[in-house]
Scaffold this motif. Structure first.
Motif, short mmCIF file in Angstrom:
data_model
loop_
_atom_site.label_atom_id
_atom_site.label_comp_id
_atom_site.label_asym_id
_atom_site.label_seq_id
_atom_site.Cartn_x
_atom_site.Cartn_y
_atom_site.Cartn_z
N GLY A 134 35.46 28.56 40.51
CA GLY A 134 36.11 27.41 41.13
C GLY A 134 37.25 26.86 40.29
O GLY A 134 38.20 26.27 40.81
N GLY A 135 37.16 27.06 38.98
CA GLY A 135 38.21 26.61 38.07
C GLY A 135 39.28 27.65 37.81
O GLY A 135 40.17 27.43 36.98
N GLY A 136 39.19 28.80 38.51
CA GLY A 136 40.20 29.84 38.35
C GLY A 136 39.92 30.82 37.24
O GLY A 136 40.83 31.54 36.80
N LEU A 137 38.67 30.91 36.80
CA LEU A 137 38.28 31.85 35.75
C LEU A 137 37.26 32.82 36.32
O LEU A 137 36.25 32.40 36.89
N TRP A 138 37.52 34.13 36.16
CA TRP A 138 36.55 35.12 36.63
C TRP A 138 35.70 35.55 35.44
O TRP A 138 36.19 36.21 34.54
#
Length: 451
Positions: free
Chosen positions: A407-411
């Motif tokens: 959700g924060g843009g980190l995979w």
């Protein structure tokens, strides 16, 4: 590249995937794969225009990041010149890839047998060891992963083995060192090392040294948890192999080609195996490639005796051209040095700061661009955040953590009760700090499950 939203195209890709693609390691009706529109450097993005900083490097293989222009160009040029050719011939790209790999492997591992990936590299390494020694058994560690083919998955020590475990594969598992969850009641690295080696030698003795062809270890276990072995352990295994005439195999499929801040993780421990398997980072997965680096003694076994093994696509020209370009890029652009420098100056220190702030972090361990956070419910008891091999509701805390990261843009790379920090070795300091900030926030979600 700026992602351009195209949800209609994404929906079509997703629909075709769900209709026709059979995914690995999955219950097909319970998965929801993300439709990926593109990737570049340390990032990839979906068809809705959401961009993710990839802290998983695919499956820990995009060591030079996505779409490196020099490697893309090398593949295009090789395709224009010669797309494919049978492995029995001498081909420029294949010869040059072998030369560049042999220059970087430790010791006299100067002969390269090419495969299509890591699992078949392990298959062939074990076959070579058995033929070289005339012995049947292989010793391998619990908490290991060596591939999904039949022999490789039997050598593997994690639960993915269970469904395919034949019980007749000639594999014996043992405990390797892991001080945080020591099987040897050790309190120091020195104790853990000594007791793990004693356990291994006892295992050899009770199995019968004359029956053991090989001991295979991931130099630093990857998927199993990035447990860096204590000083002296790998050297001790080397000594045991020499003592009993056993072939020492190091699996560097994940740890090799810069991931640990060295060309090979073996260089961190000043140890040379008899066989070394590689794949993934050799060309960052741009075209499938793996292989076995072979010592002089084992190569000599097959000097006048045919080696009974091969692959149709062994040393495929496109894959080897990608490897040549990747290795040259890594050397020219200081990729290995970047992994070492930023691992020591940014990742390690900042992960330890996160651990100090978050009660869900039980241990930080790693090197280079190869790190793991062990997540726990209770630091004192070291109870894992989720049970071993948890699924469904039992895995909810890790699922919530992963969702927060995405959700924060980190995979993230998540396995059991761990999250691994394994970005491309080309990652920048700014990208690392952005990703670690998202990780910080996601760990607050994991903290909610502690007690």
């Amino acid at each position: 590249m700026t992602p351009q939203p195209n949800p209609e195209a994404g929906a079509a890709v997703k629909a075709a995937d769900r209709d026709h693609v059979f995914h690995s390691w999955s219950a097909q009706e319970l998965i929801d794969p993300l439709a990926v529109a593109g990737a570049e450097g340390s990032y990839f993005w979906d068809y809705d225009g959401r961009r993710y900083l990839d802290f998983s490097s695919g499956l820990v293989y995009t060591n030079i990041g996505y779409q490196h222009p020099k490697v893309v160009t090398a593949i295009q040029e090789q395709a224009a010149r010669m797309t494919t050719f049978a492995p029995a011939f001498a081909i420029e790209a294949r010869s040059e890839a072998a030369r560049l790999i042999a220059e970087r492997t430790p010791g006299d591992l100067d002969k390269i047998f090419f495969t299509n990936g890591g699992a078949d590299a392990v298959e062939h390494a074990i076959r070579m060891a058995r033929l070289h020694t005339g012995r049947p058994k292989v010793l391998s560690a619990y908490r290991s992963y060596h591939g999904g083919t039949q022999q490789a998955v039997n050598i593997t020590g994690d639960p993915r083995r269970w469904a395919s475990d034949s019980g007749t594969a000639g594999v014996v598992h043992f405990w390797a060192p892991y001080l945080y969850r020591s099987r040897f009641y050790a309190e120091t690295e020195e104790q853990e090392c000594a007791r793990a080696l004693e356990h291994l030698e006892t295992t050899i003795a009770f199995e019968g040294p004359s029956t053991v062809a090989a001991i295979i270890l991931e130099t630093i276990p990857g998927t199993a948890g990035i447990m860096v072995p204590p000083p002296g352990y790998l050297a001790g295994v080397r000594e045991l192999c020499d003592k009993y005439g056993i072939v020492f195999v190091l699996d560097e499929v994940m740890a090799g080609f810069g991931r640990t801040g060295e060309w090979f993780a073996a260089d961190l421990f000043d140890v040379t195996p008899d066989l070394l398997t590689f794949a993934k980072g050799v060309n960052s997965g741009y075209v499938p490639l793996g292989g076995v680096a072979i010592s002089g003694a084992i190569a000599e076994t097959f000097g006048k005796r045919p080696y009974p093994g091969g692959l149709t696509y062994s040393g495929h020209p496109l894959a080897c051209a990608a490897a040549v370009a990747t290795i040259n890029v890594m050397a020219e652009e200081g990729v290995v040095e970047n992994a070492a420098r930023l691992g020591a100056s940014v990742v390690g220190p900042e992960l330890r700061e996160l651990a100090a702030r978050h009660p869900s972090v039980g241990e930080v361990r790693g090197v280079g661009m190869f790190w793991a956070l062990e997540l726990v419910r209770n630091r004192q008891t070291r109870e894992p955040l989720v049970p071993y091999n948890a699924a469904g509701e039992a895995n909810a805390p890790m699922a919530a953590f992963a969702a927060a990261a995405k959700g924060g843009g980190l995979w993230p790379f998540v396995n059991m009760n761990r999250t691994h920090v394994v970005p491309p070795c080309t990652v920048t300091e700014a990208e690392l700090k952005d990703g670690l900030a998202v990780l910080d926030a996601a760990l607050s979600v994991a903290d909610e499950y502690t007690r």
